[in-house]
Every structure is written in structure tokens, then in C-alpha cells.
Design a protein around this motif. Structure first.
Motif, mmCIF file in Angstrom:
data_model
loop_
_atom_site.group_PDB
_atom_site.id
_atom_site.type_symbol
_atom_site.label_atom_id
_atom_site.label_comp_id
_atom_site.label_asym_id
_atom_site.label_seq_id
_atom_site.Cartn_x
_atom_site.Cartn_y
_atom_site.Cartn_z
ATOM 1 N N LEU A 31 0.821 -1.627 -0.339
ATOM 2 C CA LEU A 31 0.049 0.010 0.267
ATOM 3 C C LEU A 31 0.653 0.935 0.072
ATOM 4 C CD1 LEU A 31 -2.609 -0.878 2.465
ATOM 5 C CD2 LEU A 31 -3.099 -0.192 0.311
ATOM 6 N N LEU A 32 1.809 1.292 1.001
ATOM 7 C CA LEU A 32 2.917 2.524 0.806
ATOM 8 C C LEU A 32 3.063 2.771 -0.461
ATOM 9 C CD1 LEU A 32 4.308 1.746 4.677
ATOM 10 C CD2 LEU A 32 2.709 4.261 3.526
ATOM 11 N N LEU A 33 3.883 1.514 -1.208
ATOM 12 C CA LEU A 33 4.551 1.211 -2.280
ATOM 13 C C LEU A 33 3.561 2.220 -3.440
ATOM 14 C CD1 LEU A 33 6.789 -1.534 -2.366
ATOM 15 C CD2 LEU A 33 7.968 0.762 -2.454
ATOM 16 N N PRO A 42 -9.118 4.006 -1.496
ATOM 17 C CA PRO A 42 -9.177 2.058 -1.053
ATOM 18 C C PRO A 42 -10.001 1.656 -2.159
ATOM 19 C CG PRO A 42 -9.964 3.906 0.597
ATOM 20 C CD PRO A 42 -10.422 4.728 -0.407
ATOM 21 N N SER A 43 -10.894 1.573 -2.940
ATOM 22 C CA SER A 43 -11.599 0.211 -4.141
ATOM 23 C C SER A 43 -10.921 0.466 -4.791
ATOM 24 C CB SER A 43 -12.492 1.215 -4.569
ATOM 25 O OG SER A 43 -12.810 2.476 -4.842
ATOM 26 N N ASP A 44 -9.727 1.723 -5.603
ATOM 27 C CA ASP A 44 -8.655 1.398 -6.659
ATOM 28 C C ASP A 44 -7.628 0.710 -5.871
ATOM 29 O OD1 ASP A 44 -10.481 3.195 -8.343
ATOM 30 O OD2 ASP A 44 -9.449 5.182 -7.633
ATOM 31 N N LEU A 45 -7.276 0.664 -4.988
ATOM 32 C CA LEU A 45 -5.911 0.359 -4.057
ATOM 33 C C LEU A 45 -6.184 -1.076 -4.082
ATOM 34 C CD1 LEU A 45 -4.699 2.543 -2.114
ATOM 35 C CD2 LEU A 45 -3.519 2.649 -3.541
ATOM 36 N N ALA A 46 -7.464 -1.462 -3.932
ATOM 37 C CA ALA A 46 -7.575 -3.480 -3.386
ATOM 38 C C ALA A 46 -8.098 -3.439 -4.701
ATOM 39 C CB ALA A 46 -9.283 -3.041 -3.168
ATOM 40 N N GLU A 47 -8.287 -2.889 -6.082
ATOM 41 C CA GLU A 47 -7.544 -3.522 -7.047
ATOM 42 C C GLU A 47 -7.042 -4.225 -8.183
ATOM 43 O OE1 GLU A 47 -10.496 -2.390 -11.814
ATOM 44 O OE2 GLU A 47 -11.247 -1.866 -10.109
ATOM 45 N N THR A 48 -6.474 -2.402 -8.090
ATOM 46 C CA THR A 48 -5.127 -2.651 -8.338
ATOM 47 C C THR A 48 -3.620 -3.313 -7.685
ATOM 48 O OG1 THR A 48 -4.838 -0.553 -8.558
ATOM 49 C CG2 THR A 48 -2.380 -0.879 -8.797
ATOM 50 N N GLY A 50 -5.077 -6.338 -5.553
ATOM 51 C CA GLY A 50 -5.348 -7.278 -6.100
ATOM 52 C C GLY A 50 -6.085 -7.751 -4.715
ATOM 53 N N MET A 51 -5.902 -6.756 -3.766
ATOM 54 C CA MET A 51 -6.778 -6.909 -2.064
ATOM 55 C C MET A 51 -8.420 -7.035 -2.257
ATOM 56 S SD MET A 51 -3.555 -5.134 -0.698
ATOM 57 C CE MET A 51 -4.051 -5.045 1.294
ATOM 58 N N THR A 52 -8.618 -7.483 -0.626
ATOM 59 C CA THR A 52 -10.481 -7.057 -0.525
ATOM 60 C C THR A 52 -10.409 -5.809 -0.178
ATOM 61 O OG1 THR A 52 -10.143 -7.742 1.460
ATOM 62 C CG2 THR A 52 -10.705 -9.494 -0.297
ATOM 63 N N ARG A 53 -11.340 -4.920 -0.473
ATOM 64 C CA ARG A 53 -11.383 -3.803 0.270
ATOM 65 C C ARG A 53 -11.247 -3.570 2.241
ATOM 66 N NH1 ARG A 53 -16.448 -0.468 -3.356
ATOM 67 N NH2 ARG A 53 -15.113 -1.075 -5.403
ATOM 68 N N GLY A 54 -11.761 -4.861 2.332
ATOM 69 C CA GLY A 54 -12.036 -4.415 3.804
ATOM 70 C C GLY A 54 -10.889 -4.833 3.974
ATOM 71 N N ASN A 55 -9.416 -5.606 3.794
ATOM 72 C CA ASN A 55 -8.104 -5.485 4.081
ATOM 73 C C ASN A 55 -7.350 -4.385 3.938
ATOM 74 O OD1 ASN A 55 -6.122 -6.961 4.651
ATOM 75 N ND2 ASN A 55 -5.655 -8.056 3.332
ATOM 76 N N VAL A 56 -7.512 -3.906 2.893
ATOM 77 C CA VAL A 56 -7.235 -2.678 2.570
ATOM 78 C C VAL A 56 -7.654 -1.626 3.523
ATOM 79 C CG1 VAL A 56 -7.186 -0.478 0.792
ATOM 80 C CG2 VAL A 56 -6.934 -2.451 -0.133
ATOM 81 N N SER A 57 -8.529 -1.616 3.781
ATOM 82 C CA SER A 57 -9.434 -0.480 4.388
ATOM 83 C C SER A 57 -8.827 -0.775 6.308
ATOM 84 C CB SER A 57 -10.960 -0.259 4.950
ATOM 85 O OG SER A 57 -11.358 0.074 5.699
ATOM 86 N N ASN A 58 -8.104 -1.921 6.346
ATOM 87 C CA ASN A 58 -7.429 -2.339 8.020
ATOM 88 C C ASN A 58 -6.251 -1.590 7.622
ATOM 89 O OD1 ASN A 58 -10.456 -3.290 9.129
ATOM 90 N ND2 ASN A 58 -9.759 -5.428 8.348
ATOM 91 N N HIS A 59 -5.488 -2.257 6.729
ATOM 92 C CA HIS A 59 -4.115 -1.783 6.563
ATOM 93 C C HIS A 59 -4.141 -0.465 6.292
ATOM 94 C CE1 HIS A 59 -2.506 -5.319 6.857
ATOM 95 N NE2 HIS A 59 -3.110 -5.973 5.939
#
Length: 138
Positions: A31-33, A42-48, A50-59
Motif C-alpha cells: 500500500l505504501l509503495l 481504497p477501492s482503487d488500491l484494492a483492485e490494483t 488484488g486485495m479485498t476492500r476490507g483488508n485494504v481498509s484495515n491496513h
């Protein structure tokens, strides 16, 4: 602590601990990179990534709690970006470090720091040959 001939540098141990916690997890490093390249939702990060939105949100919550990222409201959405532009330079410097390891292979594993995303603080060990660049790039 300073070495002979080196300039004295004030170091905030709590800030270093927060950075260590943030970098201890592969997904937070990813995520930092991604945020080094550009602010993102967050939704774009999850897609890019390959993570779930919930996982991205937690991190992202962990990274925000560590003080490394901040949110910017854009209409009804929230965009994430690095909290300090100097962080990009600092991460590049960390990635460029050459780490010393035991050439005898005696130190097969290093301690994993407490991890805010894993209940109980259980981290995974990495080999002693891991370089800072590998740690940042997963």
C-alpha cells in the motif's frame, strides 16, 4: 546515538516504532509503495493490488494510526496519500540499504515485530538474508 565524525541526529523512538509496525506487514508495504506513486482511493488500491476492500481498509487504518498516511475528502469519497512528502525519500533510502547478515548462517530467522493487523501480535519470520529492498517490495 552518534558515531565519531557523524552529525548528531535527534531520533524519536516512538516514531521509529510506528514505522517499523507499518513496514512489518507485506500488504502495508504494498500500500505504501502504491501511495508513493500517487494518492489513491481504497477501492482503487484494492483492485490494483488484488486485495479485498476490507483488508485494504484495515491496513490503511493501521497506516493512518501510525501517522504515515492521511485522508483527503473529495466529495463523498476519501482519498489516501502519504502524510509527509519526506516519507517517499525515506523509504527509497531504506530500500537502498545493504544489511549485514551472519555469513555463517547462524541467524536463520529474525524477530518479527508486533503487528497491529494480526490479533495476538503474531508475525511471520523472514530469513536473515532479507534486504531492505525485499522488505519494501514484498
Amino acid at each position: 546515538m552518534s558515531h565519531a565524525g557523524a552529525p548528531a541526529v535527534a531520533v524519536n523512538a516512538a516514531a521509529l516504532a510506528r514505522i517499523g509496525t507499518a513496514l512489518a506487514d507485506e500488504n502495508r508495504r504494498r500500500l505504501l509503495l502504491a501511495l508513493l506513486e500517487a494518492p489513491a482511493y481504497p477501492s482503487d488500491l484494492a483492485e490494483t493490488l488484488g486485495m479485498t476492500r476490507g483488508n485494504v481498509s484495515n491496513h490503511l487504518s493501521c497506516l493512518r494510526g501510525c501517522g504515515l498516511v492521511r485522508t483527503v475528502s473529495v466529495g463523498r469519497r476519501v482519498r489516501y496519500e502519504l502524510a509527509d512528502p519526506k516519507l517517499a525519500h525515506a523509504l527509497a533510502e531504506l530500500a537502498a540499504l545493504v544489511l549485514l547478515v551472519d555469513s555463517e548462517g547462524a541467524a536463520e530467522e529474525v524477530c518479527a515485530p508486533d503487528d497491529c493487523a494480526r490479533p495476538g501480535g503474531e508475525g511471520t519470520a523472514t530469513t536473515a538474508a532479507t534486504t531492505a529492498e525485499e522488505a519494501l517490495h514484498g
